[in-house]
Design a protein around this motif. Structure first.
Motif, PDB file in Angstrom:
ATOM      1  N   GLU A 198      -2.595 -36.439 -40.990  1.00 10.47           N
ATOM      2  CA  GLU A 198      -2.098 -37.787 -41.276  1.00 10.47           C
ATOM      3  C   GLU A 198      -1.809 -38.573 -39.998  1.00 10.47           C
ATOM      4  O   GLU A 198      -1.567 -39.779 -40.050  1.00 10.47           O
ATOM      5  CB  GLU A 198      -0.832 -37.707 -42.127  1.00 10.47           C
ATOM      6  N   VAL A 199      -1.822 -37.895 -38.856  1.00 12.34           N
ATOM      7  CA  VAL A 199      -1.648 -38.597 -37.576  1.00 12.34           C
ATOM      8  C   VAL A 199      -2.996 -39.211 -37.204  1.00 12.34           C
ATOM      9  O   VAL A 199      -3.952 -38.493 -36.905  1.00 12.34           O
ATOM     10  CB  VAL A 199      -1.174 -37.643 -36.465  1.00 12.34           C
ATOM     11  N   THR A 200      -3.079 -40.524 -37.263  1.00  9.53           N
ATOM     12  CA  THR A 200      -4.358 -41.190 -37.061  1.00  9.53           C
ATOM     13  C   THR A 200      -4.228 -42.335 -36.061  1.00  9.53           C
ATOM     14  O   THR A 200      -3.133 -42.823 -35.774  1.00  9.53           O
ATOM     15  CB  THR A 200      -4.906 -41.750 -38.385  1.00  9.53           C
ATOM     16  N   LEU A 201      -5.372 -42.757 -35.551  1.00  6.42           N
ATOM     17  CA  LEU A 201      -5.482 -43.908 -34.664  1.00  6.42           C
ATOM     18  C   LEU A 201      -6.544 -44.838 -35.219  1.00  6.42           C
ATOM     19  O   LEU A 201      -7.492 -44.379 -35.887  1.00  6.42           O
ATOM     20  CB  LEU A 201      -5.894 -43.463 -33.245  1.00  6.42           C
ATOM     21  N   PRO A 202      -6.448 -46.137 -34.963  1.00  2.00           N
ATOM     22  CA  PRO A 202      -7.498 -47.049 -35.431  1.00  2.00           C
ATOM     23  C   PRO A 202      -8.806 -46.794 -34.696  1.00  2.00           C
ATOM     24  O   PRO A 202      -8.817 -46.238 -33.590  1.00  2.00           O
ATOM     25  CB  PRO A 202      -6.933 -48.431 -35.085  1.00  2.00           C
TER      26      PRO A 202
END
Length: 313
Positions: A198-202
Motif C-alpha cells: 500500500e506504500v505507493t508513489l505517483p
C-alpha cells in the motif's frame, strides 16, 4: 585477432577485448569512487579517475602486440549533433594512442549505441531491424525508436524524463535511505524485504515522457515520516515500472512495433523486469521484451567492442 573496446562513462571505466566471432576474450571494469553520502561526481572528478584507471585496466589485458585489428571507443553520449561529455575524451584519447601505436584503425561510436549493442549481444539479437529501446540509467531515461544500420543504429528519441532520470531517482532516494552510491543494487536488495504494497508513489506520464521529480519528493516525505525503508524502496521500483509500462504500451500501439529492448543500469533491476514482462507480454499487448544480462545492463565496453567488429571492412 581482437577488437578492443573502451568506454569511459559517468561512473565506470571499462575495456573489453573480443575476438572476430564476437566472443569476449577478456574484460576489465572499475567503478568510479563516490564518497559516502554524495549523490554523484562532477565531470572533472570523473575524468580524473578515468585517467588513473584506464592505463591499469589496459595493462591487465596483457601483451596485445600483433593481436589487434582495431580499437574503438565511445566518444560521446549519443549520435546527435552537439552531444558531448568530458568523460568520454579519456577513452577517445587512449584509444587513438593505442591504435596509432599498434598500427590499426581507430573507430568511434556512442555510449548509447554501445548499450544497445551490449543488450543485443547478451540478450540475443532482437529479430527485427526496427525496434523500440528503453535506455535507463543515471544520465538517461529515454524511449527510443531504433533502426539497425551498417555502422550502428539510427536512433530517434520518442520520449524521455522531463526532470530526473531513473538512475538519479534511485540514487537520491537510496542515499536518503542510507544506502551507498550508486544505490541501484542496494535498493533492489532492500526492496525484497518490503511488506506493505500500500506504500505507493505517483507515476506521472505525459505522452511518451515521464516525470520523476514529484515521485522523488513524495518518497522523501515517506522517509521523513518514518515509513519502513524496504517499503519505500519497493515503491520506487514500482513507480519506475508503472511509468515505463504506460509509455511502452502507448508506443507499441501507436508505432506498431512489438520488439522491445531494455538496457541501462536501472534495467538490471529484477522487479522492474518481471513486472514489465508480465504487463506487456502477458496482458494482451503482444510485445516481446529483450533485456541485457544484468552484467551488461550497467555501463560496459562489450557493446562498444561489438560495434567495432561490425565496422571492420
Amino acid at each position: 585477432m581482437y577488437v578492443l573496446g573502451i568506454d569511459t562513462s559517468n561512473y565506470t571505466t571499462s575495456v573489453c577485448l573480443i575476438d572476430e566471432a564476437g566472443q569476449i576474450v577478456q574484460e576489465q571494469r572499475q567503478l568510479l569512487a563516490v564518497e559516502q553520502g554524495e549523490r554523484g561526481l562532477q565531470q572533472s572528478a570523473a575524468l580524473f579517475q578515468h585517467v588513473q584507471n584506464l592505463p591499469v585496466l589496459i595493462e591487465r589485458l596483457g601483451d596485445l602486440t600483433g593481436k589487434l585489428r582495431a580499437v574503438i571507443a565511445s566518444t560521446r553520449p549519443r549520435r546527435l549533433e552537439g552531444s558531448y561529455m568530458p568523460v568520454f575524451t579519456t577513452g577517445s584519447g587512449m584509444g587513438r594512442a593505442l591504435a596509432a601505436t599498434h598500427g590499426v584503425p581507430f573507430l568511434e561510436t556512442t555510449h548509447q549505441e554501445g548499450h544497445i549493442a551490449a543488450g543485443e549481444g547478451s540478450a540475443g539479437v532482437v529479430p527485427a531491424d526496427h525496434f523500440l529501446a528503453v535506455h535507463l540509467s543515471g544520465g538517461t531515461t529515454d524511449l527510443l525508436e531504433v533502426r539497425r544500420l551498417a555502422d550502428g543504429y539510427n536512433i530517434a528519441e520518442l520520449g524521455t524524463s522531463t526532470d530526473l532520470h531513473a538512475g538519479q531517482f534511485v540514487d537520491r532516494v537510496g542515499v536518503a535511505l542510507g544506502l551507498p552510491f550508486p544505490a541501484g543494487p542496494h535498493l533492489e536488495t532492500l526492496a525484497r524485504q518490503a511488506s506493505d504494497d500500500e506504500v505507493t508513489l505517483p507515476s506521472p506520464v505525459d505522452g511518451y515522457n515521464l516525470s520523476l521529480a514529484g515521485p522523488e519528493t513524495a518518497a522523501m516525505r515517506l522517509i521523513e515520516a518514518g515509513t519502513n525503508p524496504a517499503d519505500v524502496a519497493r515503491a520506487v521500483e514500482r513507480c519506475i515500472a508503472k511509468g515505463l509500462e504506460k509509455v511502452l504500451r502507448k508506443a507499441v500501439q501507436e508505432k506498431g512495433v512489438k520488439s522491445l529492448l531494455i538496457v541501462g543500469g536501472v534495467a538490471a533491476n529484477l522487479y522492474i523486469r518481471e513486472r514489465l514482462v508480465y504487463r506487456l507480454e502477458h496482458r494482451a499487448v503482444g510485445a516481446k521484451l529483450y533485456f541485457a544480462l544484468p552484467k551488461y545492463s550497467t555501463d560496459n565496453a562489450f557493446g562498444v567492442a561489438r560495434l567495432g567488429l561490425q565496422l571492420l571492412p
